[in-house]
Enzyme design. Structure first.
Site, PDB file in Angstrom:
ATOM      1  N   CYS A 113     -19.956  49.747 124.429  1.00  0.00           N
ATOM      2  CA  CYS A 113     -19.969  50.932 125.447  1.00  0.00           C
ATOM      3  C   CYS A 113     -21.505  51.362 125.880  1.00  0.00           C
ATOM      4  O   CYS A 113     -21.731  52.122 126.732  1.00  0.00           O
ATOM      5  CB  CYS A 113     -19.060  51.983 124.895  1.00  0.00           C
ATOM      6  SG  CYS A 113     -17.499  51.455 124.959  1.00  0.00           S
ATOM      7  N   HIS A 254     -20.614  58.446 128.847  1.00  0.00           N
ATOM      8  CA  HIS A 254     -19.726  57.221 128.889  1.00  0.00           C
ATOM      9  C   HIS A 254     -18.281  57.755 128.806  1.00  0.00           C
ATOM     10  O   HIS A 254     -18.003  58.877 128.259  1.00  0.00           O
ATOM     11  CB  HIS A 254     -20.019  56.548 127.265  1.00  0.00           C
ATOM     12  CG  HIS A 254     -18.920  55.485 127.178  1.00  0.00           C
ATOM     13  ND1 HIS A 254     -18.497  54.537 128.136  1.00  0.00           N
ATOM     14  CD2 HIS A 254     -17.978  55.387 125.835  1.00  0.00           C
ATOM     15  CE1 HIS A 254     -17.640  53.772 127.518  1.00  0.00           C
ATOM     16  NE2 HIS A 254     -17.287  54.316 126.333  1.00  0.00           N
ATOM     17  N   ASN A 284     -11.545  53.613 130.229  1.00  0.00           N
ATOM     18  CA  ASN A 284     -12.962  53.323 129.671  1.00  0.00           C
ATOM     19  C   ASN A 284     -13.081  51.616 130.158  1.00  0.00           C
ATOM     20  O   ASN A 284     -12.486  50.771 129.803  1.00  0.00           O
ATOM     21  CB  ASN A 284     -12.898  53.177 128.078  1.00  0.00           C
ATOM     22  CG  ASN A 284     -13.774  52.964 127.319  1.00  0.00           C
ATOM     23  OD1 ASN A 284     -14.791  52.574 127.972  1.00  0.00           O
ATOM     24  ND2 ASN A 284     -13.918  53.285 126.127  1.00  0.00           N
TER      25      ASN A 284
HETATM   26  O1  UT7 Z   1     -15.540  53.661 124.139  1.00  0.00           O
HETATM   27  C1  UT7 Z   1     -15.897  53.391 122.651  1.00  0.00           C
HETATM   28  C2  UT7 Z   1     -15.727  54.499 121.756  1.00  0.00           C
HETATM   29  N1  UT7 Z   1     -14.545  55.067 121.685  1.00  0.00           N
HETATM   30  C3  UT7 Z   1     -14.185  56.187 121.668  1.00  0.00           C
HETATM   31  O2  UT7 Z   1     -15.091  57.015 121.827  1.00  0.00           O
HETATM   32  C4  UT7 Z   1     -12.648  56.333 121.664  1.00  0.00           C
HETATM   33  C5  UT7 Z   1     -12.425  57.518 120.423  1.00  0.00           C
HETATM   34  N2  UT7 Z   1     -11.096  58.223 120.063  1.00  0.00           N
HETATM   35  C6  UT7 Z   1     -10.395  58.199 120.989  1.00  0.00           C
HETATM   36  O3  UT7 Z   1     -10.526  58.580 122.204  1.00  0.00           O
HETATM   37  C7  UT7 Z   1      -8.890  59.067 120.442  1.00  0.00           C
HETATM   38  O4  UT7 Z   1      -9.062  59.176 119.129  1.00  0.00           O
HETATM   39  C8  UT7 Z   1      -7.648  58.301 120.912  1.00  0.00           C
HETATM   40  C9  UT7 Z   1      -7.478  58.623 122.289  1.00  0.00           C
HETATM   41  C10 UT7 Z   1      -8.001  56.898 120.828  1.00  0.00           C
HETATM   42  C11 UT7 Z   1      -6.468  58.808 120.139  1.00  0.00           C
HETATM   43  O5  UT7 Z   1      -6.259  60.247 120.266  1.00  0.00           O
HETATM   44  P1  UT7 Z   1      -5.934  61.084 118.944  1.00  0.00           P
HETATM   45  O6  UT7 Z   1      -5.963  62.420 119.282  1.00  0.00           O
HETATM   46  O7  UT7 Z   1      -7.277  60.865 117.773  1.00  0.00           O
HETATM   47  O8  UT7 Z   1      -4.789  60.584 118.361  1.00  0.00           O
HETATM   48  P2  UT7 Z   1      -4.207  59.920 117.001  1.00  0.00           P
HETATM   49  O9  UT7 Z   1      -4.767  58.588 116.969  1.00  0.00           O
HETATM   50  O10 UT7 Z   1      -4.714  61.017 115.949  1.00  0.00           O
HETATM   51  O11 UT7 Z   1      -2.797  59.732 117.168  1.00  0.00           O
HETATM   52  C12 UT7 Z   1      -1.934  61.001 117.107  1.00  0.00           C
HETATM   53  C13 UT7 Z   1      -0.356  60.793 117.483  1.00  0.00           C
HETATM   54  C14 UT7 Z   1      -0.075  59.659 116.308  1.00  0.00           C
HETATM   55  O12 UT7 Z   1       1.431  59.990 115.884  1.00  0.00           O
HETATM   56  P3  UT7 Z   1       1.590  60.974 114.542  1.00  0.00           P
HETATM   57  O13 UT7 Z   1       0.917  60.065 113.337  1.00  0.00           O
HETATM   58  O14 UT7 Z   1       0.795  62.271 114.709  1.00  0.00           O
HETATM   59  O15 UT7 Z   1       3.157  61.102 114.573  1.00  0.00           O
HETATM   60  C15 UT7 Z   1      -0.022  58.521 117.043  1.00  0.00           C
HETATM   61  O16 UT7 Z   1       0.721  57.497 116.383  1.00  0.00           O
HETATM   62  O17 UT7 Z   1      -0.312  60.091 118.492  1.00  0.00           O
HETATM   63  C16 UT7 Z   1       0.474  58.916 118.427  1.00  0.00           C
HETATM   64  N3  UT7 Z   1      -0.072  57.940 119.430  1.00  0.00           N
HETATM   65  C17 UT7 Z   1       0.629  57.914 120.489  1.00  0.00           C
HETATM   66  N4  UT7 Z   1       1.588  58.477 121.036  1.00  0.00           N
HETATM   67  C18 UT7 Z   1       1.835  58.188 122.402  1.00  0.00           C
HETATM   68  C19 UT7 Z   1      -1.249  57.341 119.320  1.00  0.00           C
HETATM   69  N5  UT7 Z   1      -1.189  56.559 120.547  1.00  0.00           N
HETATM   70  C20 UT7 Z   1      -0.137  56.779 121.502  1.00  0.00           C
HETATM   71  C21 UT7 Z   1       0.072  56.588 122.563  1.00  0.00           C
HETATM   72  N6  UT7 Z   1       1.379  57.257 123.224  1.00  0.00           N
HETATM   73  N7  UT7 Z   1      -0.644  55.736 123.288  1.00  0.00           N
END
Ligand code: UT7
Length: 334
Positions: A113, A254, A284
């Protein structure tokens, strides 16, 4: 007088096909509300047929037209990408052939990225050395080619696109690419990667069965370091160039997650009205997000000559960095 590199033409390309959040609801257990509130993304573009060079090609064609130059005048082509058409030859060589830039030397650069920023710095320094006069810097990724549309952690995040700029020596050394700071931290390899297909895990039935040819991301871990990394490196650049949040006209972050963008702007004290954001429409696009934003804003006549712009990125590696630009390009003529 020292030579500075400046952007003398800019363009972008996104494919026509849209993959919306409701389309994704049919593929994985997700929903529009979750995606929008956690990432800021509503839809992304998907290139159904073709490769990364096909995304870069129209953007570069536009640049040649905009600047009214022959492809033979191009000295160097740098393509930042993590989704090259193939391992080799480089996508830059493929692009060189497509546009007929017979006098250019061409190579790819992989900084995920942060690829566009790394390539912009490398290209600028070639201009500053006096050895090159016209350098094409492209950020292009066909992320749909390495996504698992059964993995809701990643497939909702990314899209396909390309952005490109032409760098030339600036007539005025107070304009152009004025400063940069780039960082890497290889310990990030454990949190964001694609393990299959390289020399570590050459493609076999097993690597495909284990789905190693798809992106893996530990989103939570990356999130935390991305906010700090982007905000700190931008602040570092502001301090050493005596810039305050008042005299920065645009922050171009980004586009990985709207919450990361907001947190970064807040830590820098930059008002949201000065932050370029188009993640809702494209997701992204990895190496393409920053030139895609810059190009859209320039075409919409929102960037004015003389404005101070900070570009800031964070990505796999880890790689991160910021670039300070003073804009020198007049608005588009049509
Ligand atoms: O570009 C390169 C660099 N990359 C980045 O900068 C990305 C950085 N990370 C992020 O943007 C975020 O961490 C994500 C968008 C990838 C995820 O968001 P989050 O708020 O960190 O969610 P999480 O992974 O902690 O998941 C929270 C909950 C989980 O459920 P439980 O364990 O709380 O029951 C996941 O299983 O949301 C669930 N979940 C989803 N639910 C519905 C994860 N993905 C999804 C989804 N739809 N697509």
């Amino acid at each position: 007088m020292s030579i500075k590199a400046t952007i003398t033409a800019i363009s972008h390309y996104v494919p026509e096909d849209i993959l919306s959040n409701s389309d994704l609801e049919k593929l994985v257990d997700t929903n529009d509300e979750w995606i929008k509130s956690r990432t800021g993304i509503s839809e992304r573009r998907i290139l159904k047929k073709g490769a990364t060079s096909d995304l870069a090609f129209p953007a570069v064609q536009n640049i040649l037209k905009q600047r009214n130059i022959s492809p033979l005048e191009i000295d160097t082509i740098i393509v930042a990408t993590v989704t090259p058409d193939m391992f080799f030859p480089s996508t830059a060589c493929i692009l060189q052939e497509k546009i007929g830039a017979k006098n250019a030397f061409a190579f790819d650069l992989n900084a995920a990225c942060s690829g566009f920023l790394y390539a912009l710095v490398v290209g600028s320094q070639m201009i500053e050395s006096g050895s090159q006069k016209k350098v094409l810097v492209v950020g292009a990724d066909k992320m749909s080619s390495i996504l698992n549309y059964k993995d809701r952690n990643t497939c909702i995040l990314f899209g396909d696109g390309a952005g490109a700029v032409l760098l030339e020596p600036s007539e005025d050394e107070t304009f152009g690419v004025l400063d940069n700071r780039l960082y890497s931290d290889g310990s990030g390899k454990d949190f964001l990667y694609m393990k299959g297909g390289g020399s570590l895990n050459p493609a076999t039935h097993e690597t495909v069965d284990q789905q190693l040819h798809y992106i893996f991301q530990d989103g939570k871990s990356v999130f935390k370091v991305a906010v700090i990394g982007m905000a700190d490196v931008s602040a570092e650049l502001m301090t050493r160039n005596n810039l305050t949040s008042e005299n920065i006209d645009w922050l171009v972050p980004h586009q990985a997650n709207l919450r990361i963008i907001d947190a970064c702007a807040e830590r820098m004290g930059i008002d949201k009205s000065k932050v370029m954001i188009n993640i809702e429409r494209y997701g992204n696009t990895t190496a393409a997000t920053i030139p895609l934003c810059l190009s859209e804003w320039w075409h919409a006549r929102k960037i004015i000559k003389g404005q101070n712009i900070i570009l800031s990125s964070f990505g796999a590696g880890y790689t991160w960095g910021a670039v300070y630009l003073r804009w020198s390009l007049d608005p588009p003529t049509n």
